[in-house]
Scaffold this motif. Structure first.
Motif, PDB file in Angstrom:
ATOM      1  N   VAL A 170       1.488  16.204   8.091  1.00  0.00           N
ATOM      2  CA  VAL A 170       0.742  17.385   7.628  1.00  0.00           C
ATOM      3  C   VAL A 170       0.398  17.230   6.143  1.00  0.00           C
ATOM      4  CG1 VAL A 170       0.843  19.881   7.219  1.00  0.00           C
ATOM      5  CG2 VAL A 170       1.767  18.900   9.346  1.00  0.00           C
ATOM      6  N   PHE A 171       1.402  16.770   5.372  1.00  0.00           N
ATOM      7  CA  PHE A 171       1.178  16.586   3.930  1.00  0.00           C
ATOM      8  C   PHE A 171       0.172  15.463   3.665  1.00  0.00           C
ATOM      9  CE2 PHE A 171       5.859  17.908   3.806  1.00  0.00           C
ATOM     10  CZ  PHE A 171       5.513  19.252   3.815  1.00  0.00           C
ATOM     11  N   LEU A 172       0.256  14.401   4.463  1.00  0.00           N
ATOM     12  CA  LEU A 172      -0.659  13.275   4.291  1.00  0.00           C
ATOM     13  C   LEU A 172      -2.107  13.720   4.506  1.00  0.00           C
ATOM     14  CD1 LEU A 172      -0.985  10.235   3.779  1.00  0.00           C
ATOM     15  CD2 LEU A 172      -0.742   9.871   6.248  1.00  0.00           C
ATOM     16  N   GLY A 173      -2.318  14.524   5.531  1.00  0.00           N
ATOM     17  CA  GLY A 173      -3.668  15.045   5.785  1.00  0.00           C
ATOM     18  C   GLY A 173      -4.168  15.907   4.641  1.00  0.00           C
ATOM     19  N   ALA A 174      -3.256  16.734   4.095  1.00  0.00           N
ATOM     20  CA  ALA A 174      -3.634  17.605   2.968  1.00  0.00           C
ATOM     21  C   ALA A 174      -4.033  16.779   1.748  1.00  0.00           C
ATOM     22  CB  ALA A 174      -2.472  18.531   2.623  1.00  0.00           C
ATOM     23  N   ILE A 175      -3.282  15.696   1.497  1.00  0.00           N
ATOM     24  CA  ILE A 175      -3.571  14.840   0.337  1.00  0.00           C
ATOM     25  C   ILE A 175      -4.947  14.193   0.468  1.00  0.00           C
ATOM     26  CG2 ILE A 175      -2.888  12.707  -0.847  1.00  0.00           C
ATOM     27  CD1 ILE A 175       0.032  13.477  -0.139  1.00  0.00           C
ATOM     28  N   ILE A 176      -5.246  13.675   1.666  1.00  0.00           N
ATOM     29  CA  ILE A 176      -6.547  13.018   1.883  1.00  0.00           C
ATOM     30  C   ILE A 176      -7.697  14.021   1.707  1.00  0.00           C
ATOM     31  CG2 ILE A 176      -7.996  11.880   3.614  1.00  0.00           C
ATOM     32  CD1 ILE A 176      -5.401  10.685   4.776  1.00  0.00           C
ATOM     33  N   THR A 197       5.812  22.999  -1.038  1.00  0.00           N
ATOM     34  CA  THR A 197       5.385  23.678  -2.269  1.00  0.00           C
ATOM     35  C   THR A 197       5.244  22.685  -3.414  1.00  0.00           C
ATOM     36  OG1 THR A 197       6.548  25.677  -1.564  1.00  0.00           O
ATOM     37  CG2 THR A 197       5.946  25.531  -3.885  1.00  0.00           C
ATOM     38  N   GLN A 198       6.206  21.765  -3.531  1.00  0.00           N
ATOM     39  CA  GLN A 198       6.148  20.763  -4.603  1.00  0.00           C
ATOM     40  C   GLN A 198       4.928  19.851  -4.449  1.00  0.00           C
ATOM     41  OE1 GLN A 198       9.933  18.744  -4.456  1.00  0.00           O
ATOM     42  NE2 GLN A 198      10.985  20.312  -5.675  1.00  0.00           N
ATOM     43  N   ILE A 199       4.668  19.424  -3.205  1.00  0.00           N
ATOM     44  CA  ILE A 199       3.507  18.554  -2.964  1.00  0.00           C
ATOM     45  C   ILE A 199       2.214  19.272  -3.299  1.00  0.00           C
ATOM     46  CG2 ILE A 199       2.158  17.450  -1.126  1.00  0.00           C
ATOM     47  CD1 ILE A 199       4.856  16.700   0.181  1.00  0.00           C
ATOM     48  N   LEU A 200       2.090  20.506  -2.839  1.00  0.00           N
ATOM     49  CA  LEU A 200       0.849  21.255  -3.072  1.00  0.00           C
ATOM     50  C   LEU A 200       0.694  21.634  -4.542  1.00  0.00           C
ATOM     51  CD1 LEU A 200       0.928  23.442   0.149  1.00  0.00           C
ATOM     52  CD2 LEU A 200      -0.569  21.504  -0.335  1.00  0.00           C
ATOM     53  N   MET A 201       1.816  21.965  -5.196  1.00  0.00           N
ATOM     54  CA  MET A 201       1.739  22.246  -6.635  1.00  0.00           C
ATOM     55  C   MET A 201       1.356  20.992  -7.413  1.00  0.00           C
ATOM     56  SD  MET A 201       2.161  25.388  -7.266  1.00  0.00           S
ATOM     57  CE  MET A 201       2.400  25.298  -9.045  1.00  0.00           C
ATOM     58  N   SER A 202       1.854  19.836  -6.933  1.00  0.00           N
ATOM     59  CA  SER A 202       1.483  18.574  -7.567  1.00  0.00           C
ATOM     60  C   SER A 202      -0.020  18.315  -7.415  1.00  0.00           C
ATOM     61  CB  SER A 202       2.268  17.417  -6.955  1.00  0.00           C
ATOM     62  OG  SER A 202       3.648  17.573  -7.183  1.00  0.00           O
ATOM     63  N   LEU A 203      -0.529  18.599  -6.235  1.00  0.00           N
ATOM     64  CA  LEU A 203      -1.965  18.436  -6.007  1.00  0.00           C
ATOM     65  C   LEU A 203      -2.773  19.394  -6.877  1.00  0.00           C
ATOM     66  CD1 LEU A 203      -2.002  18.005  -2.122  1.00  0.00           C
ATOM     67  CD2 LEU A 203      -2.620  16.282  -3.817  1.00  0.00           C
ATOM     68  N   LEU A 208       4.359  11.662  -9.468  1.00  0.00           N
ATOM     69  CA  LEU A 208       5.771  11.373  -9.150  1.00  0.00           C
ATOM     70  C   LEU A 208       6.340  12.399  -8.183  1.00  0.00           C
ATOM     71  CD1 LEU A 208       7.383  10.231 -12.522  1.00  0.00           C
ATOM     72  CD2 LEU A 208       7.198   8.913 -10.409  1.00  0.00           C
ATOM     73  N   MET A 209       6.079  13.682  -8.481  1.00  0.00           N
ATOM     74  CA  MET A 209       6.560  14.740  -7.587  1.00  0.00           C
ATOM     75  C   MET A 209       5.951  14.582  -6.202  1.00  0.00           C
ATOM     76  SD  MET A 209       8.732  16.813  -9.010  1.00  0.00           S
ATOM     77  CE  MET A 209       8.617  18.245  -7.943  1.00  0.00           C
ATOM     78  N   LEU A 210       4.675  14.197  -6.181  1.00  0.00           N
ATOM     79  CA  LEU A 210       3.980  13.992  -4.917  1.00  0.00           C
ATOM     80  C   LEU A 210       4.633  12.872  -4.114  1.00  0.00           C
ATOM     81  CD1 LEU A 210       1.410  14.999  -3.405  1.00  0.00           C
ATOM     82  CD2 LEU A 210       0.199  13.084  -4.443  1.00  0.00           C
ATOM     83  N   GLN A 224      -5.907  26.763  -2.262  1.00  0.00           N
ATOM     84  CA  GLN A 224      -5.196  27.832  -1.556  1.00  0.00           C
ATOM     85  C   GLN A 224      -5.289  27.652  -0.039  1.00  0.00           C
ATOM     86  OE1 GLN A 224      -3.372  30.330  -2.847  1.00  0.00           O
ATOM     87  NE2 GLN A 224      -3.681  29.544  -4.918  1.00  0.00           N
ATOM     88  N   PHE A 225      -6.476  27.286   0.420  1.00  0.00           N
ATOM     89  CA  PHE A 225      -6.674  27.066   1.863  1.00  0.00           C
ATOM     90  C   PHE A 225      -5.749  25.961   2.374  1.00  0.00           C
ATOM     91  CE2 PHE A 225      -8.777  24.369   5.068  1.00  0.00           C
ATOM     92  CZ  PHE A 225      -8.861  25.276   6.122  1.00  0.00           C
ATOM     93  N   THR A 226      -5.678  24.881   1.615  1.00  0.00           N
ATOM     94  CA  THR A 226      -4.837  23.751   2.018  1.00  0.00           C
ATOM     95  C   THR A 226      -3.363  24.137   2.020  1.00  0.00           C
ATOM     96  OG1 THR A 226      -6.448  22.268   0.993  1.00  0.00           O
ATOM     97  CG2 THR A 226      -4.322  21.324   1.552  1.00  0.00           C
ATOM     98  N   MET A 227      -2.955  24.875   0.973  1.00  0.00           N
ATOM     99  CA  MET A 227      -1.541  25.270   0.854  1.00  0.00           C
ATOM    100  C   MET A 227      -1.117  26.160   2.024  1.00  0.00           C
ATOM    101  SD  MET A 227       0.357  27.371  -2.226  1.00  0.00           S
ATOM    102  CE  MET A 227       0.067  26.091  -3.434  1.00  0.00           C
TER     103      MET A 227
END
Length: 577
Positions: free
Chosen positions: A159-165, A281-287, A140-142, A245-248
């Motif tokens: 940028v976030f979409l690439g990180a998620i994939i 931060t929220q997206i990466l913490m969600s991941l 949900l946060m994501l 960490q690298f992705t964040m």
């Protein structure tokens, strides 16, 4: 499997529903706060509008408190739901184990069942709590943070979409490779628990034989195997943290670089960039939470498979459609009975057994180690089912009886005597939960247990430690015989149950059984000829076959096995004089 396990949520469905509902409200509150923060920066601070800043600040405070309140309730209901789910699962497993036949019990090791009831259940409990909270909160946060990011700036949201994939691919790799390794880990846990259980059960033998060093080395080896298997799994799991960490940090650097350019070109405000950092931060913490959930679910799946195996195990011994619930008498007939523990007709433990025992007779059974004496008598109360042939008790095939009714009429003192923690009275009432004190005392007199019970300060209220460790072997045997007598059975089976008592006490017990329960069929397995020489019939077993049947005098004259045992024991008696 998931549907089967989910059925044990039971009365905790309400808590299981409320938990994600409060998590949703918490997530919505947390996503709104960065948006309001951007508004304060762009519309309040930049315009020096203190009234606007105060109004939005109060709104942010209210939303923060609401988020905290929802989070606390989600934690409370989540803990309640997961602990209750674990309780129901554990109870269901334990109840199913109680229904197991001896064949089912042989399939699972004791240590393996203990691990499943403890470690495996705990893993599933933790995973369920994470599913209710993190599995709802993180996606949900994501999603919410991504939506807000797209609304603020479509270009930077890529940028976030690439990180998620990228992270999704890594997590899939970790999960598929770690699962089989955790399955192997839990099997090694079984070995570790088996080592501990065996050592604690036989600690007196270990100490008397001075084998502490051997047991320590055995435990270290089992512990090392668990450690090595965990290391194998962790070698893959450790990829999770550095990749995250690298992705964040890559996302933050890209946002800083691209965002700074956009601010300079007036295509983005400072407040929007600040809110994007928060959403990042929220997206990466969600991941990161999703990755933790994947790790936990991977472990829990291995545990769930093992739990499911126990829950799905069905007893190999079941009642017929219309079971007979009354056993007429204690007569026993074996007709062409074959039996194999492996269920293989080519690996028989008992072969072609034909035997007829009249109600009220006393039968002795003699044979060497591995001759299948215990196996023979365990077929009578249907602890195992015959591989071929049939056994009739009271003129009825044992497979046609209600199992509980049959076993209530067949009282059996197993080769390994077991007492449970509790008083002597509580232990004896396992034979008859409604037995009066007078009946308990009478049974103890017949088994010669009253002699030592009366010497205890608390008498029949003396507390017995788990396994009966505070009484001797002979005392334990006599208590178990008394417990069996309290059932007032039609058939009494003593499987080498007087081996630890002296010959005088043995003779007194046999005399009491002969005179006081004359209508009960008595089957006595013994190593001592003196324990069975007065029997109506004596069965000599050899390698799973009946070698001879007769009285003491007949077998002494005509059977070489019986005569050899008799002469060796008589010689030993003469040498002791």
């Amino acid at each position: 499997m998931i549907r089967k396990l989910a059925s044990y949520i039971g009365e905790f469905k309400k808590a299981s529903i409320l938990t994600p509902l409060f998590i949703i409200l918490e997530a919505i509150c947390e996503v709104i706060i960065p948006f309001l923060m951007a508004a304060i920066i762009d519309n309040g601070i930049n315009n020096s509008d203190m009234g606007y800043i105060a109004k939005i600040g109060v709104l942010m405070l209210v939303i923060s408190m609401l988020s905290l309140f929802c989070g606390a309730l989600a934690a409370k209901y989540g803990a309640n739901a997961s602990a209750g789910f674990a309780r129901n699962l554990r109870s269901a497993m334990f109840e199913n184990i109680q229904e197991f036949s001896f064949e089912n019990i042989d399939k699972f090791s004791t240590a393996g069942l203990v691990t499943r009831l403890t470690t495996d259940i705990t893993n599933v409990q933790n995973a369920y709590q994470m599913i209710l909270r993190m599995c709802v909160r993180a996606p949900l946060m994501l999603v919410f943070a991504m939506i807000m990011s797209v609304l603020i700036n479509k270009t930077l949201s890529l940028v976030f979409l690439g990180a998620i994939i990228f992270l999704g691919t890594v997590l899939f790799f970790i999960m598929t490779n770690v699962h089989p390794k955790f399955m192997s880990v839990f099997k090694k846990y079984d070995d570790l628990n088996a080592s501990v259980q065996e050592n604690l059960t036989g600690i007196r033998t270990v100490k008397s034989a001075v084998r502490e060093d051997f047991e320590i080395n055995k435990f270290k080896k089992a512990s090392l195997n668990v450690k090595n298997k965990f290391v194998d799994a962790e070698k893959i799991l450790v990829l999770n943290a550095p990749v995250m960490q690298f992705t964040m940090y890559t996302c933050i650097l890209l946002l800083s670089w691209l965002g700074a350019k956009m601010i300079v070109s007036d295509t983005m405000t400072t407040g929007q960039l600040m809110s994007l950092f928060t959403y990042a931060t929220q997206i990466l913490m969600s991941l990161m939470m999703i990755s933790m959930v994947f790790v936990m679910i991977t472990m829990a799946k291995s545990s769930a498979d093992r739990i499911f195996e126990v829950l799905e195990e069905k007893s190999t011994i079941t009642n017929p459609k219309n079971p007979i619930k009354e056993v007429k008498d204690g007569s026993i007939v074996f007709e062409n009975v074959d039996f194999s523990y492996a269920g293989d007709e080519n690996k028989l433990n008992l072969q072609n057994v034909n035997l007829e025992i009249k109600s009220g007779e006393t039968i002795g059974i003699l044979g060497g180690t591995g001759s299948a004496k215990s196996t023979l008598v365990q077929l009578i109360p249907r602890l195992y089912d015959v591989t071929a042939g049939s056994i009739k008790v009271g003129g009825v095939d044992v497979r046609d009886y209600d199992t509980e009714s049959l076993r209530n009429e067949v009282s059996m003192v197993l080769q390994k005597n077991v007492l449970f923690s509790g008083t002597i009275k509580e232990n004896l009432r396992w034979g008859d939960k409604n037995a009066t004190d007078e009946e308990i005392i009478d049974a103890c007199k017949k088994s010669c247990a009253d002699e030592f019970i009366e010497t205890f300060p608390d008498g029949y209220d003396t507390y017995i430690e788990q396994g009966g460790t505070n009484v001797s072997g002979g005392q334990k045997q006599r208590l178990c015989i008394a417990r069996a007598l309290l059932k007032k059975p039609k058939i009494l089976i003593l499987d080498d149950s007087t081996s630890a008592v002296d010959t005088k006490t043995d003779a007194i017990i046999r005399d009491a059984l002969k005179n006081d329960i004359s209508s009960t069929t008595k089957i006595i397995i013994a190593q001592r000829i003196s324990s069975i020489e007065d029997s109506d019939k004596i069965i000599v077993l050899d390698d799973g076959k009946i070698d001879a049947i007769g009285t003491h005098d007949e077998l002494k004259a005509n059977n070489s096995i019986y005569r050899e045992v008799y002469e060796s024991q008589m010689k030993g008696a003469d040498d002791n004089e």
